[in-house]
Design a protein around this motif. Structure first.
Motif, mmCIF file in Angstrom:
data_model
loop_
_atom_site.group_PDB
_atom_site.id
_atom_site.type_symbol
_atom_site.label_atom_id
_atom_site.label_comp_id
_atom_site.label_asym_id
_atom_site.label_seq_id
_atom_site.Cartn_x
_atom_site.Cartn_y
_atom_site.Cartn_z
ATOM 1 N N GLU A 27 1.004 -1.595 -0.091
ATOM 2 C CA GLU A 27 0.239 0.244 0.029
ATOM 3 C C GLU A 27 0.643 1.466 -0.387
ATOM 4 O O GLU A 27 0.627 2.626 -0.692
ATOM 5 N N ARG A 28 2.127 1.413 0.913
ATOM 6 C CA ARG A 28 2.744 1.863 0.936
ATOM 7 C C ARG A 28 3.589 2.563 -1.234
ATOM 8 O O ARG A 28 4.160 3.493 -1.544
ATOM 9 N N LEU A 29 2.949 1.831 -1.680
ATOM 10 C CA LEU A 29 3.769 1.776 -2.954
ATOM 11 C C LEU A 29 2.752 2.289 -4.644
ATOM 12 O O LEU A 29 3.025 2.856 -5.344
ATOM 13 N N GLY A 30 1.791 2.378 -3.274
ATOM 14 C CA GLY A 30 0.559 2.298 -3.913
ATOM 15 C C GLY A 30 -0.396 1.438 -4.627
ATOM 16 O O GLY A 30 -1.460 1.544 -5.341
ATOM 17 N N HIS A 31 -0.861 0.657 -4.204
ATOM 18 C CA HIS A 31 -0.956 -0.613 -4.882
ATOM 19 C C HIS A 31 -2.695 -1.261 -4.049
ATOM 20 O O HIS A 31 -2.562 -1.491 -2.757
ATOM 21 N N THR A 32 -3.323 -1.532 -3.926
ATOM 22 C CA THR A 32 -4.350 -2.134 -3.718
ATOM 23 C C THR A 32 -3.979 -3.077 -3.717
ATOM 24 O O THR A 32 -3.796 -4.487 -4.104
ATOM 25 N N VAL A 33 -4.547 -4.017 -2.226
ATOM 26 C CA VAL A 33 -4.274 -5.160 -1.231
ATOM 27 C C VAL A 33 -5.166 -6.201 -0.877
ATOM 28 O O VAL A 33 -5.752 -5.340 -0.627
ATOM 29 N N LEU A 112 7.785 -4.850 -9.647
ATOM 30 C CA LEU A 112 7.219 -3.864 -9.910
ATOM 31 C C LEU A 112 8.223 -2.648 -10.247
ATOM 32 O O LEU A 112 8.100 -1.650 -10.273
ATOM 33 N N GLY A 113 9.633 -4.083 -9.956
ATOM 34 C CA GLY A 113 10.847 -3.018 -10.478
ATOM 35 C C GLY A 113 11.508 -2.417 -9.330
ATOM 36 O O GLY A 113 11.731 -0.790 -9.427
ATOM 37 N N VAL A 114 10.876 -2.720 -7.706
ATOM 38 C CA VAL A 114 11.522 -1.588 -6.369
ATOM 39 C C VAL A 114 12.449 -2.743 -6.234
ATOM 40 O O VAL A 114 12.217 -4.081 -5.115
ATOM 41 N N THR A 115 13.570 -1.830 -5.462
ATOM 42 C CA THR A 115 14.009 -2.955 -4.327
ATOM 43 C C THR A 115 14.628 -1.477 -2.982
ATOM 44 O O THR A 115 14.243 -2.333 -2.093
ATOM 45 N N ASP A 116 14.041 -0.724 -2.678
ATOM 46 C CA ASP A 116 13.753 0.448 -1.355
ATOM 47 C C ASP A 116 12.513 0.820 -1.592
ATOM 48 O O ASP A 116 11.352 1.116 -2.601
ATOM 49 N N VAL A 117 11.665 0.369 -0.556
ATOM 50 C CA VAL A 117 10.335 0.432 -0.146
ATOM 51 C C VAL A 117 10.319 1.275 0.782
ATOM 52 O O VAL A 117 9.167 1.268 0.698
ATOM 53 N N GLY A 118 11.393 2.667 1.038
ATOM 54 C CA GLY A 118 11.320 3.502 2.087
ATOM 55 C C GLY A 118 11.259 2.913 3.071
ATOM 56 O O GLY A 118 10.407 3.427 4.033
ATOM 57 N N ASP A 141 19.750 -13.368 -5.373
ATOM 58 C CA ASP A 141 19.608 -12.725 -4.077
ATOM 59 C C ASP A 141 18.910 -10.903 -3.598
ATOM 60 O O ASP A 141 18.890 -10.430 -2.782
ATOM 61 N N ARG A 142 17.306 -11.242 -3.848
ATOM 62 C CA ARG A 142 16.004 -10.391 -3.957
ATOM 63 C C ARG A 142 16.116 -10.034 -2.994
ATOM 64 O O ARG A 142 15.881 -9.093 -2.096
ATOM 65 N N PRO A 143 15.502 -11.274 -1.635
ATOM 66 C CA PRO A 143 15.825 -10.991 -0.496
ATOM 67 C C PRO A 143 16.808 -9.882 0.145
ATOM 68 O O PRO A 143 16.622 -8.766 1.147
ATOM 69 N N ARG A 144 18.201 -10.098 -0.349
ATOM 70 C CA ARG A 144 19.050 -9.464 0.395
ATOM 71 C C ARG A 144 19.167 -8.048 -0.161
ATOM 72 O O ARG A 144 19.405 -6.653 0.566
#
Length: 233
Positions: A27-33, A112-118, A141-144
């Motif tokens: 939701e912080r990234l603007g998506h409806t869950v 979503l092409g995001v690594t920095d989620v704020g 290494d995605r989680p890392r």
């Protein structure tokens, strides 16, 4: 993007904060869950124990419940691996839903092409790559990468990181001696890092590790990495 949360049994019943964390991040990234209340067990315990016929109604319910969503996200490497690996073998027409089911780091990084989620988490953290995530989903290494982007977090390398913690579901019950020895090795490695927290993509493995650390008096606390990502900067 219309996203459905597949919370999984262990998170729903024991670690509900992990499911809430996934929703907070997206939701912080603007998506409806959405949380489809018809969801239930994915059938992993049944299939892994040889009860494939008993797993079929659960598989059918998953496919029916999550049909129509752009993406289905689960904070569990083992349950998502069940969907992606077992479902096509058990129910051939499950392909469309299977293809849209992701572990959280896959959805964030690949879709979503995001690594920095704020996020911010000013602590020393080490990361344990769980077996299903490492070997079946090939999360790499995605989680890392997500953890490395968290403000204030110091990510410490875990010696022997790719070694199993010894949980393995019923393996820990049926082979308690071997499981306990593997757990002891993992806990020693975690303690040696000097980390305050050990993160992973599976709360089942973290429960196993957390038990070992508490019995050994280790200072590190287990935490699902989604809960770290939910901490706003």
């Amino acid at each position: 993007m219309k996203v459905a949360l597949f919370v999984t049994c262990v998170n729903d019943l024991v670690y509900p904060g992990t499911g809430r964390a996934v929703v907070q991040v997206l939701e912080r990234l603007g998506h409806t869950v959405e949380f489809p209340v018809e969801q239930g067990c994915c059938g992993q315990m049944h299939a892994n124990s040889g009860y494939r016929e008993e797993a079929l109604p659960l598989v059918a319910n998953f496919v029916r419940t999550f049909d129509g969503y752009d993406a289905v996200v689960g904070p569990s490497g083992s349950c998502v691996a069940m969907v992606r690996d077992w479902y096509p073998k058990l129910v051939p027409d499950a392909g469309e839903v299977v293809a849209r089911t992701y572990e959280l780091s896959e959805l964030l990084v690949d879709v979503l092409g995001v690594t920095d989620v704020g996020a911010a988490f000013p602590h020393r953290v080490t990361y344990h790559p769980t077996c299903h995530g490492l070997r079946m989903l090939r999360l790499g290494d995605r989680p890392r990468r997500l953890l490395e982007a968290v403000r204030g977090l110091e990510l410490l390398d875990l010696p022997g990181a790719e070694e199993c913690c010894g949980f393995g579901g019923t393996f820990a019950v049926k082979n308690a001696g071997v499981s306990g020895a593997m757990l002891a090795d993992k806990c020693r490695s975690i303690v040696d890092t000097g980390a305050e927290y050990v993160a992973a993509v599976d709360n089942s493995c973290l429960a196993h590790i957390g038990g070992g650390l508490s019995r050994a008096g280790g200072p590190a606390k287990p935490i699902h990495y989604a809960e770290i990502l939910a901490g706003a900067a």
